[in-house]
Write a protein that holds these residues in place. Structure first.
Motif, short mmCIF file in Angstrom:
data_model
loop_
_atom_site.label_atom_id
_atom_site.label_comp_id
_atom_site.label_asym_id
_atom_site.label_seq_id
_atom_site.Cartn_x
_atom_site.Cartn_y
_atom_site.Cartn_z
N LYS A 41 -2.54 6.87 -15.32
CA LYS A 41 -3.72 6.45 -16.08
C LYS A 41 -4.65 5.58 -15.23
CE LYS A 41 -2.45 7.82 -20.34
NZ LYS A 41 -3.15 8.80 -21.13
N GLU A 42 -4.05 4.79 -14.33
CA GLU A 42 -4.85 3.82 -13.58
C GLU A 42 -4.11 3.44 -12.30
OE1 GLU A 42 -6.05 -0.87 -14.26
OE2 GLU A 42 -5.40 0.31 -15.98
N VAL A 43 -4.85 3.30 -11.21
CA VAL A 43 -4.30 2.82 -9.96
C VAL A 43 -5.23 1.73 -9.42
CG1 VAL A 43 -3.62 3.38 -7.59
CG2 VAL A 43 -3.24 5.05 -9.41
N GLU A 44 -4.69 0.55 -9.25
CA GLU A 44 -5.43 -0.55 -8.62
C GLU A 44 -4.70 -0.87 -7.32
OE1 GLU A 44 -5.97 -4.02 -11.14
OE2 GLU A 44 -6.42 -2.72 -12.86
N ALA A 45 -5.01 -0.08 -6.29
CA ALA A 45 -4.32 -0.22 -5.02
C ALA A 45 -4.62 -1.58 -4.40
CB ALA A 45 -4.73 0.90 -4.08
N PRO A 46 -3.64 -2.23 -3.81
CA PRO A 46 -2.24 -1.82 -3.69
C PRO A 46 -1.31 -2.52 -4.69
CG PRO A 46 -2.66 -3.55 -2.11
CD PRO A 46 -3.93 -3.36 -2.92
N GLU A 47 -1.86 -3.12 -5.77
CA GLU A 47 -0.98 -3.95 -6.59
C GLU A 47 -0.57 -3.40 -7.95
OE1 GLU A 47 -5.18 -5.11 -6.81
OE2 GLU A 47 -3.87 -5.83 -5.25
N GLN A 75 0.83 -1.21 0.00
CA GLN A 75 0.00 0.00 0.00
C GLN A 75 0.87 1.26 0.00
OE1 GLN A 75 -3.51 0.20 -0.33
NE2 GLN A 75 -2.83 2.26 -0.78
N ASP A 76 1.92 1.28 0.82
CA ASP A 76 2.83 2.44 0.85
C ASP A 76 3.50 2.65 -0.50
OD1 ASP A 76 2.30 3.05 3.47
OD2 ASP A 76 4.20 2.34 4.26
N LEU A 77 3.96 1.56 -1.10
CA LEU A 77 4.64 1.66 -2.39
C LEU A 77 3.67 2.11 -3.48
CD1 LEU A 77 7.22 1.39 -4.01
CD2 LEU A 77 6.73 -1.06 -4.26
N CYS A 78 2.47 1.60 -3.45
CA CYS A 78 1.45 2.01 -4.43
C CYS A 78 1.17 3.51 -4.29
CB CYS A 78 0.18 1.19 -4.24
SG CYS A 78 -1.08 1.53 -5.47
N SER A 79 1.01 3.97 -3.07
CA SER A 79 0.78 5.41 -2.82
C SER A 79 1.96 6.25 -3.30
CB SER A 79 0.54 5.67 -1.33
OG SER A 79 -0.62 5.02 -0.91
N TYR A 80 3.17 5.76 -3.03
CA TYR A 80 4.39 6.45 -3.44
C TYR A 80 4.43 6.60 -4.96
CZ TYR A 80 9.39 7.38 -4.06
OH TYR A 80 10.59 7.95 -4.43
N LEU A 81 4.16 5.52 -5.68
CA LEU A 81 4.23 5.54 -7.14
C LEU A 81 3.04 6.28 -7.77
CD1 LEU A 81 5.55 1.93 -7.82
CD2 LEU A 81 6.82 4.09 -8.01
N SER A 82 1.97 6.44 -7.03
CA SER A 82 0.81 7.18 -7.53
C SER A 82 1.02 8.69 -7.44
CB SER A 82 -0.45 6.80 -6.75
OG SER A 82 -0.70 5.42 -6.89
N ASP A 83 1.99 9.11 -6.65
CA ASP A 83 2.31 10.53 -6.48
C ASP A 83 3.45 10.88 -7.43
OD1 ASP A 83 3.04 13.08 -5.69
OD2 ASP A 83 3.04 12.61 -3.55
N VAL A 84 3.13 11.59 -8.50
CA VAL A 84 4.11 11.83 -9.57
C VAL A 84 5.35 12.59 -9.10
CG1 VAL A 84 2.42 11.64 -11.43
CG2 VAL A 84 2.91 13.90 -10.45
N LYS A 85 5.24 13.38 -8.04
CA LYS A 85 6.40 14.12 -7.53
C LYS A 85 7.54 13.17 -7.15
CE LYS A 85 4.43 16.26 -4.10
NZ LYS A 85 3.03 15.88 -3.95
N ASN A 86 7.18 11.97 -6.69
CA ASN A 86 8.18 11.01 -6.22
C ASN A 86 9.06 10.44 -7.34
OD1 ASN A 86 7.44 11.24 -3.51
ND2 ASN A 86 5.77 9.80 -3.80
N PHE A 87 8.62 10.55 -8.58
CA PHE A 87 9.42 9.99 -9.67
C PHE A 87 10.74 10.72 -9.86
CE2 PHE A 87 5.73 7.54 -10.55
CZ PHE A 87 6.22 6.40 -11.17
N GLU A 88 10.81 11.97 -9.40
CA GLU A 88 12.08 12.70 -9.51
C GLU A 88 13.17 11.98 -8.73
OE1 GLU A 88 13.80 17.24 -9.43
OE2 GLU A 88 11.95 16.83 -8.35
N GLU A 89 12.80 11.40 -7.58
CA GLU A 89 13.73 10.67 -6.72
C GLU A 89 14.22 9.37 -7.38
OE1 GLU A 89 13.53 8.86 -2.17
OE2 GLU A 89 11.92 10.14 -2.88
N LEU A 90 13.42 8.82 -8.29
CA LEU A 90 13.76 7.55 -8.94
C LEU A 90 14.53 7.71 -10.24
CD1 LEU A 90 10.31 5.73 -8.50
CD2 LEU A 90 12.35 5.53 -7.06
N MET A 91 14.58 8.92 -10.76
CA MET A 91 15.18 9.16 -12.07
C MET A 91 16.70 8.94 -12.07
SD MET A 91 13.06 10.05 -14.45
CE MET A 91 11.30 9.89 -14.30
N PRO A 92 17.25 8.64 -13.26
CA PRO A 92 18.71 8.50 -13.39
C PRO A 92 19.42 9.81 -13.11
CG PRO A 92 17.56 7.73 -15.37
CD PRO A 92 16.54 8.39 -14.51
N GLU A 93 20.71 9.71 -12.86
CA GLU A 93 21.52 10.90 -12.57
C GLU A 93 21.62 11.84 -13.77
OE1 GLU A 93 25.32 9.88 -10.98
OE2 GLU A 93 24.44 8.77 -9.31
#
Length: 131
Positions: free
Chosen positions: A61-67, A15-33
């Motif tokens: 486009k779609e969120v099926e929490a938490p999977e 559930q935490d990971l699904c919420s994290y990935l559903s928040d687009v701001k967090n993708f900056e942290e995952l991006m390559p250098e």
């Protein structure tokens, strides 16, 4: 064209990971250098660019929490989806896999397969490092 990342263990509940990935701001942290641009456009969309590559806009486009969390291209010029499949291992751990699906002609597919595979590897490696 479909490219699957390796499955990685993440020290977060599904559930935490699904919420994290559903928040687009967090993708900056995952991006390559080698990211040259990252901009949140809305609550559900962002644009990024890697050095030497064109800008790519993604939206949830779609969120099926938490999977499952599905991101798709904003533009129809390069139609693709990035799907995060999440499996709960136990209360504080989950397993994540990223799957890239794109509709490209064979020449384009051949050109982008390497960079996209490397991009997915970076995203999953950075997911694995999350606390």
């Amino acid at each position: 064209m479909q490219i699957e990342s390796k499955k990685v263990n993440v020290k977060r509940s599904a559930q935490d990971l699904c919420s994290y990935l559903s928040d687009v701001k967090n993708f900056e942290e995952l991006m390559p250098e080698n990211i040259s641009k990252f901009e949140v456009l809305s609550e559900k969309s962002f644009v990024f660019a890697l050095k030497g590559m064109p800008e790519i806009g993604l939206e949830v486009k779609e969120v099926e929490a938490p999977e499952k969390v599905v991101l798709g291209a904003i533009s129809d010029k390069i139609p693709f989806q990035l799907t995060a499949n999440i499996n709960e291992i136990d209360e504080g751990n989950s397993e994540a896999e990223l799957i890239f699906n794109g509709d490209f002609n064979p020449m384009m597919a051949m050109m982008i397969k390497g960079p996209i595979t490397k991009f997915l590897e970076t995203l999953t490696t950075n997911l694995e490092k999350l606390q």
